[in-house]
Design a protein around this motif. Structure first.
Motif, PDB file in Angstrom:
ATOM      1  N   GLY A  60       0.784  -1.228   0.000  1.00 38.55           N
ATOM      2  CA  GLY A  60       0.000   0.000   0.000  1.00 38.55           C
ATOM      3  C   GLY A  60       0.816   1.277   0.000  1.00 38.55           C
ATOM      4  O   GLY A  60       0.253   2.373   0.160  1.00 38.55           O
ATOM      5  N   ARG A  61       2.133   1.177  -0.190  1.00 36.78           N
ATOM      6  CA  ARG A  61       2.977   2.370  -0.204  1.00 36.78           C
ATOM      7  C   ARG A  61       2.782   3.120  -1.515  1.00 36.78           C
ATOM      8  O   ARG A  61       2.835   2.541  -2.603  1.00 36.78           O
ATOM      9  N   ARG A  62       2.596   4.438  -1.391  1.00 40.05           N
ATOM     10  CA  ARG A  62       2.252   5.239  -2.573  1.00 40.05           C
ATOM     11  C   ARG A  62       3.416   6.100  -3.060  1.00 40.05           C
ATOM     12  O   ARG A  62       3.493   6.436  -4.236  1.00 40.05           O
TER      13      ARG A  62
ATOM     14  N   GLU B  55      12.340  12.569  -9.372  1.00 43.67           N
ATOM     15  CA  GLU B  55      12.748  13.261  -8.154  1.00 43.67           C
ATOM     16  C   GLU B  55      12.747  12.344  -6.931  1.00 43.67           C
ATOM     17  O   GLU B  55      13.232  12.735  -5.865  1.00 43.67           O
ATOM     18  N   LEU B  56      12.221  11.125  -7.083  1.00 42.84           N
ATOM     19  CA  LEU B  56      12.236  10.161  -5.986  1.00 42.84           C
ATOM     20  C   LEU B  56      13.465   9.254  -6.027  1.00 42.84           C
ATOM     21  O   LEU B  56      13.541   8.280  -5.276  1.00 42.84           O
ATOM     22  N   VAL B  57      14.425   9.569  -6.884  1.00 39.41           N
ATOM     23  CA  VAL B  57      15.659   8.783  -6.983  1.00 39.41           C
ATOM     24  C   VAL B  57      16.844   9.663  -6.608  1.00 39.41           C
ATOM     25  O   VAL B  57      16.980  10.785  -7.101  1.00 39.41           O
TER      26      VAL B  57
ATOM     27  N   ARG C  35      13.150  16.957  -0.679  1.00 38.74           N
ATOM     28  CA  ARG C  35      12.351  17.100  -1.896  1.00 38.74           C
ATOM     29  C   ARG C  35      10.939  16.574  -1.726  1.00 38.74           C
ATOM     30  O   ARG C  35       9.985  17.147  -2.233  1.00 38.74           O
ATOM     31  N   ARG C  36      10.823  15.419  -1.043  1.00 37.35           N
ATOM     32  CA  ARG C  36       9.528  14.762  -0.925  1.00 37.35           C
ATOM     33  C   ARG C  36       9.299  14.288   0.513  1.00 37.35           C
ATOM     34  O   ARG C  36       9.468  13.100   0.826  1.00 37.35           O
ATOM     35  N   PRO C  37       8.928  15.208   1.393  1.00 33.59           N
ATOM     36  CA  PRO C  37       8.686  14.811   2.783  1.00 33.59           C
ATOM     37  C   PRO C  37       7.518  13.842   2.944  1.00 33.59           C
ATOM     38  O   PRO C  37       7.342  13.256   4.018  1.00 33.59           O
ATOM     39  N   ASP C  38       6.735  13.655   1.870  1.00 35.46           N
ATOM     40  CA  ASP C  38       5.595  12.734   1.936  1.00 35.46           C
ATOM     41  C   ASP C  38       5.957  11.299   1.605  1.00 35.46           C
ATOM     42  O   ASP C  38       5.075  10.426   1.560  1.00 35.46           O
ATOM     43  N   LEU C  39       7.263  10.993   1.373  1.00 35.31           N
ATOM     44  CA  LEU C  39       7.623   9.620   1.008  1.00 35.31           C
ATOM     45  C   LEU C  39       7.248   8.673   2.143  1.00 35.31           C
ATOM     46  O   LEU C  39       7.354   9.010   3.318  1.00 35.31           O
ATOM     47  N   ASP C  40       6.772   7.493   1.760  1.00 37.02           N
ATOM     48  CA  ASP C  40       6.378   6.509   2.784  1.00 37.02           C
ATOM     49  C   ASP C  40       7.095   5.176   2.630  1.00 37.02           C
ATOM     50  O   ASP C  40       6.774   4.210   3.320  1.00 37.02           O
ATOM     51  N   ALA C  41       8.060   5.104   1.709  1.00 37.88           N
ATOM     52  CA  ALA C  41       8.854   3.877   1.541  1.00 37.88           C
ATOM     53  C   ALA C  41      10.149   4.213   0.810  1.00 37.88           C
ATOM     54  O   ALA C  41      10.183   5.144  -0.004  1.00 37.88           O
ATOM     55  N   VAL C  42      11.185   3.440   1.106  1.00 38.36           N
ATOM     56  CA  VAL C  42      12.471   3.609   0.429  1.00 38.36           C
ATOM     57  C   VAL C  42      13.035   2.232   0.093  1.00 38.36           C
ATOM     58  O   VAL C  42      13.140   1.359   0.970  1.00 38.36           O
ATOM     59  N   PHE C  43      13.391   2.051  -1.167  1.00 38.07           N
ATOM     60  CA  PHE C  43      14.169   0.887  -1.586  1.00 38.07           C
ATOM     61  C   PHE C  43      15.611   1.338  -1.730  1.00 38.07           C
ATOM     62  O   PHE C  43      15.919   2.218  -2.530  1.00 38.07           O
TER      63      PHE C  43
END
Length: 339
Positions: free
Chosen positions: A186-188, A220-222, A242-250
């Motif tokens: 469910g990570r967006r 921008e998520l990389v 850049r994206r304080p709303d991130l909810d997952a990191v690979f």
């Protein structure tokens, strides 16, 4: 009272004890297959009875071989000795080399002058072949080694496009596995801390991440790092800016993932599978992954098997065989508590 030192048994002694010719005994010791099972058993039994050890110096003079392989890492000493990936590869390689009765020579070549010295060393016949790890960019060291007649096997797909022998993990598949796992949870907003993009592993794990996201991919998520804890921490701080709303990191490696977790915690974010937590997935499955306060979910690559397979391919080449030029080993997702 004096004692006469025991004479070291020779190949002729071994052949006489086994009841075979000197040539047959020599073929058995070299591992050649054109010998009957009966003769092979007789020679091996006689070698054990006599405590016979081949004279490697004499053999080298006859065969023109050094009976040594190089384990060459194209990285700084600091990186080499801080990353458990290399020790896993070395362990796998050493097991095969020892089983073949050969020696492994270890070297680090991160600078141009070190490349030149190693080429001269190899050209002088000190090693029969090279296991080459951690190439960056379009480094031509493997082509230069092949050009002087030193067979070489790479760890990872070559970026030069040259037809070289290599062994790799399924990095594209691993990147896809990690990202799909996060999306299914469910990570967006799934970010990626990539490895160095001048290396095949960095490029291929990023490619798997992009494949899994499809049209949802956002550049921008990389953020690229250098496989280290510090690199992962710095990259994550930038991603959060850049994206304080991130909810997952690979993360492209487990060490990078540890840095990701450190940066998230520093920013007041919790790591885990909860709705208000940030999920994290690493890559490698080094020993430290399972020893964290929150054990790390990661993509396991068979590190020791990679080193062993590289070495087997190199020994096959030295024996005159023609192994496949590319060998890709499978990876698997190991689910723990960070995702």
């Amino acid at each position: 009272m004096t004692t006469t030192p025991r004479r070291t048994p020779t190949l002729e002694d071994l052949a006489a004890r086994a009841g075979v010719s000197r040539a047959t005994a020599s073929r058995v010791l070299r591992g050649q297959t054109n010998v009957s099972d009966e003769a092979r058993e007789a020679v091996l039994a006689a070698a054990e009875e006599l405590s016979y050890t081949p004279n490697q110096a004499a053999r080298s003079l006859v065969t023109g071989r050094s009976n040594s392989l190089a384990f060459c890492v194209d990285e700084s000493q600091e990186r080499m000795f801080s990353d458990p990936f290399f020790f896993g590869m070395l362990r796998g390689a050493q097991g095969v080399v020892a089983g073949a009765g050969q020696q492994l020579v270890f070297t680090v070549t991160s600078r141009e002058e070190e490349h030149r010295r190693f080429l001269a060393y190899a050209a002088a016949g000190h090693v029969d072949g090279v296991l080459l790890l951690s190439l960056h960019g379009r480094d031509r060291l493997p082509q230069e080694l092949e050009a002087i007649g030193v067979p070489t096997v790479l760890s990872g797909r070559p970026l030069t496009g040259a037809s070289l022998y290599y062994v790799d993990a399924d990095n594209v598949g691993g990147g896809r596995l990690a990202t799909e796992h996060l999306r299914r949870a469910g990570r967006r907003v799934v970010a990626h801390v990539a490895g160095p993009l001048d290396m095949c592993a960095g490029q291929d794990r990023l490619a798997g991440y992009r494949e899994a996201l499809g049209e949802d991919f956002e550049p921008e998520l990389v953020e690229s790092a250098d496989w280290t804890v510090a690199g992962g921490e710095a990259a994550t701080a930038e991603l959060l800016r850049r994206r304080p709303d991130l909810d997952a990191v690979f993360a492209g490696s487990d060490l990078e993932a540890l840095g990701v977790i450190r940066a998230l915690e520093h920013a007041g974010r919790r790591v885990g599978t909860g709705a208000d937590e940030v999920a994290v997935v690493g890559f490698d499955d080094v020993q430290a992954a399972d020893q964290q306060r929150v054990p790390l979910t990661t993509v396991r690559q068979p590190i020791a098997d990679l080193g062993a397979t590289m070495t087997s391919r190199l020994l096959e080449r030295l024996a005159g065989e023609d192994p496949p030029r590319s060998t890709v080993l499978p990876v698997e997702l190991v689910v723990r508590r960070t995702a």
